[in-house]
Design a protein around this motif. Structure first.
Motif, PDB file in Angstrom:
ATOM      1  N   VAL A  77       0.874  -1.172   0.000  1.00  0.00           N
ATOM      2  CA  VAL A  77       0.000   0.000   0.000  1.00  0.00           C
ATOM      3  C   VAL A  77       0.910   1.220   0.000  1.00  0.00           C
ATOM      4  CG1 VAL A  77      -1.802   1.284   1.206  1.00  0.00           C
ATOM      5  CG2 VAL A  77      -1.850  -1.217   1.212  1.00  0.00           C
ATOM      6  N   VAL A  80      -2.014   7.240  -0.317  1.00  0.00           N
ATOM      7  CA  VAL A  80      -3.264   7.752  -0.875  1.00  0.00           C
ATOM      8  C   VAL A  80      -2.955   8.910  -1.825  1.00  0.00           C
ATOM      9  CG1 VAL A  80      -4.724   7.073   1.081  1.00  0.00           C
ATOM     10  CG2 VAL A  80      -3.611   9.308   1.099  1.00  0.00           C
ATOM     11  N   ILE A  88      -8.034   8.511  -2.462  1.00  0.00           N
ATOM     12  CA  ILE A  88      -8.062   7.146  -2.992  1.00  0.00           C
ATOM     13  C   ILE A  88      -6.803   6.407  -2.526  1.00  0.00           C
ATOM     14  CG2 ILE A  88      -8.082   5.784  -5.127  1.00  0.00           C
ATOM     15  CD1 ILE A  88     -10.313   7.510  -5.634  1.00  0.00           C
ATOM     16  N   PRO A  89      -6.950   5.219  -1.919  1.00  0.00           N
ATOM     17  CA  PRO A  89      -5.758   4.430  -1.580  1.00  0.00           C
ATOM     18  C   PRO A  89      -5.095   3.895  -2.848  1.00  0.00           C
ATOM     19  CG  PRO A  89      -7.770   3.290  -0.894  1.00  0.00           C
ATOM     20  CD  PRO A  89      -8.188   4.596  -1.488  1.00  0.00           C
ATOM     21  N   VAL A  90      -3.768   3.747  -2.795  1.00  0.00           N
ATOM     22  CA  VAL A  90      -3.007   3.284  -3.949  1.00  0.00           C
ATOM     23  C   VAL A  90      -2.158   2.079  -3.552  1.00  0.00           C
ATOM     24  CG1 VAL A  90      -1.240   3.892  -5.649  1.00  0.00           C
ATOM     25  CG2 VAL A  90      -2.924   5.595  -4.942  1.00  0.00           C
ATOM     26  N   VAL A  91      -2.245   1.031  -4.380  1.00  0.00           N
ATOM     27  CA  VAL A  91      -1.507  -0.214  -4.166  1.00  0.00           C
ATOM     28  C   VAL A  91      -0.531  -0.403  -5.320  1.00  0.00           C
ATOM     29  CG1 VAL A  91      -1.762  -2.732  -4.151  1.00  0.00           C
ATOM     30  CG2 VAL A  91      -3.402  -1.318  -2.938  1.00  0.00           C
ATOM     31  N   GLU A 114     -12.911   0.115  -9.213  1.00  0.00           N
ATOM     32  CA  GLU A 114     -13.924   0.057  -8.152  1.00  0.00           C
ATOM     33  C   GLU A 114     -14.160  -1.405  -7.840  1.00  0.00           C
ATOM     34  OE1 GLU A 114     -18.123   2.018  -6.783  1.00  0.00           O
ATOM     35  OE2 GLU A 114     -17.567   2.131  -8.887  1.00  0.00           O
ATOM     36  N   VAL A 122     -15.033  -0.241  -2.505  1.00  0.00           N
ATOM     37  CA  VAL A 122     -13.969   0.745  -2.381  1.00  0.00           C
ATOM     38  C   VAL A 122     -13.378   1.060  -3.761  1.00  0.00           C
ATOM     39  CG1 VAL A 122     -12.171  -0.967  -1.894  1.00  0.00           C
ATOM     40  CG2 VAL A 122     -11.898   1.341  -1.050  1.00  0.00           C
ATOM     41  N   ILE A 124      -9.971   2.146  -5.549  1.00  0.00           N
ATOM     42  CA  ILE A 124      -8.535   2.169  -5.271  1.00  0.00           C
ATOM     43  C   ILE A 124      -7.768   2.386  -6.570  1.00  0.00           C
ATOM     44  CG2 ILE A 124      -8.738   0.613  -3.290  1.00  0.00           C
ATOM     45  CD1 ILE A 124      -7.387  -1.521  -5.084  1.00  0.00           C
ATOM     46  N   LEU A 182      -8.987  -4.879   1.607  1.00  0.00           N
ATOM     47  CA  LEU A 182      -9.974  -3.884   1.182  1.00  0.00           C
ATOM     48  C   LEU A 182     -10.501  -3.090   2.368  1.00  0.00           C
ATOM     49  CD1 LEU A 182     -12.009  -5.851  -1.510  1.00  0.00           C
ATOM     50  CD2 LEU A 182     -10.389  -3.997  -1.888  1.00  0.00           C
ATOM     51  N   MET A 185      -7.843  -0.639   3.453  1.00  0.00           N
ATOM     52  CA  MET A 185      -7.718   0.484   2.524  1.00  0.00           C
ATOM     53  C   MET A 185      -8.909   1.432   2.648  1.00  0.00           C
ATOM     54  SD  MET A 185      -5.858  -0.958  -0.819  1.00  0.00           S
ATOM     55  CE  MET A 185      -6.456  -2.605  -0.753  1.00  0.00           C
ATOM     56  N   ALA A 189      -8.433   5.464   3.561  1.00  0.00           N
ATOM     57  CA  ALA A 189      -8.966   6.569   2.762  1.00  0.00           C
ATOM     58  C   ALA A 189      -9.973   7.339   3.583  1.00  0.00           C
ATOM     59  CB  ALA A 189      -9.613   6.041   1.495  1.00  0.00           C
TER      60      ALA A 189
END
Length: 189
Positions: A77, A80, A88-91, A114, A122, A124, A182, A185, A189
């Protein structure tokens, strides 16, 4: 063809194809009807491998932007981003798959998806090396995931698409992250 020799992908053109495919698919879906694996996929690369995500999960493709780190999150992770006023969380998908990290370049991008799984919905961003194209993959070109042994979990793989003598790994992005990830995350966010 070496990565540096590849022509840049027009993200705007891919975005238009995604919008068109989403509106067309939404209009044709019958409520309650199970969808099979045949359909349109956005393909992208990680390392030297090609992957695909069902187009209906994709919201947009954006270039790399400043990512704010969030303490005490898993290493994959990245943090954001602020996307038009929404956090928005970012992976980093490379890290999620246990691949080595690389420096981001002009081809690196974030695919905004989504995901709805296990009661959690969520949005992401997933960082990929580069996006390739939108492909319409026929059912007969998709094979089940081979068995790699009893200890290897491959639930996140929808199937293997045979295209032009190569294989593209089709992902169930909700399964890639899992319910616990999920939820974490969604809280970040």
């Amino acid at each position: 063809m070496a990565k540096s020799q590849e022509a840049p992908v027009d993200r705007g053109e891919l975005q238009a194809q995604i919008k068109q495919a989403n509106s067309h698919a939404t209009a044709q879906c019958e409520p309650g009807k199970a969808l099979d694996r045949e359909g349109k996929y956005l393909t992208f690369s990680l390392s030297e491998e090609e992957y695909g995500i069902g187009i209906l999960k994709i919201k947009e493709i954006i270039g790399m932007m400043a990512i704010t780190s969030v303490p005490q999150t898993p290493p994959f992770v990245k943090g954001v981003i602020n996307l038009r006023g929404k956090v928005i969380p970012v992976v980093d998908l490379r890290l999620r798959f246990g691949m080595s990290s690389i420096a981001y370049d002009e081809r690196t991008c974030i695919i905004v998806v989504e995901i709805g799984a296990h009661g959690v919905n969520v949005v992401i961003g997933i960082v990929v090396d580069s996006v390739s194209e939108v492909l319409n993959i026929k059912g007969e070109d998709i094979e089940d995931t081979p068995t790699f042994g009893t200890r290897l979990n491959t639930d996140y793989i929808l199937g293997m698409a045979k295209m032009d003598g190569k294989v593209k790994i089709l992902l169930d992005i909700a399964e890639v992250l899992g319910a616990d990830d999920l939820e974490a995350m969604a809280k970040a966010a």
